[in-house]
Design an enzyme around this catalytic site. Sequence first.
Site, PDB file in Angstrom:
ATOM      1  N   GLU A 191      -5.813  -5.013 -34.260  1.00 48.20           N
ATOM      2  CA  GLU A 191      -7.057  -4.403 -34.733  1.00 48.20           C
ATOM      3  C   GLU A 191      -6.711  -3.568 -35.959  1.00 48.20           C
ATOM      4  OE1 GLU A 191      -8.948  -1.824 -31.976  1.00 48.20           O
ATOM      5  OE2 GLU A 191      -8.821  -3.264 -30.355  1.00 48.20           O
ATOM      6  N   ASP A 218     -13.894   8.437 -32.829  1.00 46.12           N
ATOM      7  CA  ASP A 218     -12.452   8.588 -32.675  1.00 46.12           C
ATOM      8  C   ASP A 218     -12.009  10.021 -32.460  1.00 46.12           C
ATOM      9  OD1 ASP A 218     -11.359   5.881 -32.932  1.00 46.12           O
ATOM     10  OD2 ASP A 218     -12.437   5.921 -34.833  1.00 46.12           O
TER      11      ASP A 218
END
Lengths: 395, 277
Positions: free
Chosen positions: B57, B68
Amino acid sequence: MARMQKREARPGRYGTFGGQFVAPVLLPVLDRLEAAFREAWSDPTFHTELTFLLNRFVGRPTPLFDIPAFPARAGGARIVLKRDDLTFNGGNYANSAVGQCLLAKRMGLSAVVTDTGSGQNGIAAAATAARFGMGCTIYMGTRDAAQQAAAVKKMRLFGAKLEIVDDADRALSAATSAAIRHWMGHSDTDAYLAGAPIGPHPYPEMVAAFQSVIGKETRLQLIEGGIFPAGVFSAVGGGSSTIGLFSSFVDDLAIRLVAVEAAGTGEPGALHAARLSHGQRGIFHGAETLVLSDAEGQILPAASIAPGLAYPGSAPQLADLVHRRRVETVSVTDSEARAAVRRLAETEGVLLCLEAGHALAAAEHVARTMEPHEAVVVMAPSSGDKDIDILWQDD
Amino acid sequence: MARKTYKRENRIDAMFARLRKEKRTAFATFTVGGDPTFEESLARLKTFVEAGIDLIEIGYPFSDPILDGATIQKANRRAMAAGGNLSKTFELCTAFRKEDDTTPLVLMGYANPIIALGYERFAQKAAAAGIDGIIAADLSLREAGDLLKALARHGLYMIPLAAPTLEAKDFAVDQPGLGGFLYCIPVVGPTGGPSASQDAIAEAVERCRRQVRLPVMVGFGVKTPEMAAGVASVADGVIVATALIDAFVALEQEMPLADPAFQSRVAEKLAAFRAAI
């Protein structure tokens, strides 16, 4: 027409703006919130309690107030202030803080988390959470916290837990991201309290509903005073007072709705906060809207002397109203806004916040081109106490 | 889910077909494109493959990575400071593809850079750069209709994300442009946060399997080789992101990036996870 409406109608869409651009983990949380809001909004007992708190805890209704000595020269339209600066704790932010805390309590949640730029939404959330016996966590950027020391103390006095965010723009945008991260991890106990009608559906609709009290009051007061305004002016930060005021006049096409944006210093190439007039379509903080962003889609910092205006995103409803040309935009510089606040204080004994100074400066400019029998309304979301140090700096 | 036939098989499908034959579980990791520099990032991608990573990824740096945690936020900032963005990430993938045409590359990031480019141009450029799928953290399937059509036209997949509280209608949608695998998130919260228990992971995977025929990979909160082993026992693949980025950052404190031993130390860290999976 069909071609213009390319997207199918979805909840929370304002034309092509709005939507639910969030991490999947938040979708069920938003669905629960939407259902609870609809259920509460149709319940008379909810409105009874909300009205009671708006009247006795927030200090509504706020008056309309003339400022005849303010205009710089004779002639031009009459300027009338909608004085939400006279409410307690957080100016107009208290309207939606009370509504959202009431709703959170009804949903069985025990705490609220929010973000604040100018400190006003934080104060409103902290005071209301205290009234309801709920926990309250507030995220604020380092830069804003340094500038708004009194607000920081006030939030702490109300028992709120303050988290200072030293990240990204170190202002409202970073605080909002941090608050949303906190919420993602605590959505089973904490309600995210939106200060502005931004973010994913149902936040824009819900905050606008709680702020609509401003427009309803103003409309009634204008009718009682026999005034048909030629224009309504409001400075746009997150857009809570602007949506609140405009909501009652959107269908009166003879009334100009003017969203006043922060031009920053006004120097060529300098940072500003005029995203309704200079932003591009993008996805930010959960909704498709007009955003300050570069060609690569990176969010750009916003700047204004008024902390509450320095935010790179915009309310999707406002983006749509601007897109449909129902709302006009004008930009006002830091120095024009500061001059307007100071002159109002000197001529009328009313100290407004720098956010309102932007709307006031724009209104005065336009009012000069109007006839004396005409009137314009200027939104005063909160008092200038918070900005005393900024106003004083040049002396 | 329906699979369409394109000029070539999507590398993600090919990978899972190969692993099924070999009776192996997929090991995927995440890195931010251009973190800490373009060259180092490219070297790291190659090291990943040599260390036995099956799928990578690649985050495209974004100013506001809201889903995040602190580790990946900092990685985004480092990459942006080094000039990273979506366009540079396409260049990185193109450079990687010159030597590797097998390892699936999945772009991961946020909606605004995609919408700034336009869905069709994004899909076209991503396909040209040798990318096989995308994970968009803030683009739920409710909003992804137009993007899915563009991805399908170019043979790319959008990878659906499944959180424990999510209703099946929000992740188990059968339509062109969706595929690859189901990204099962067993915990609620941003990346790098608390880990789920083995029981919770098993339950989350089981629930996903009941709803979707795609392979199920588990990410978020897989911090140690032991945890990875647990996940591998129930899922089709394990995604380790924050823990490895933290390990690299710690390694940078010990030795300079230019040290020839750096990449081998990175490979050692990866090998410990690979061995456990």
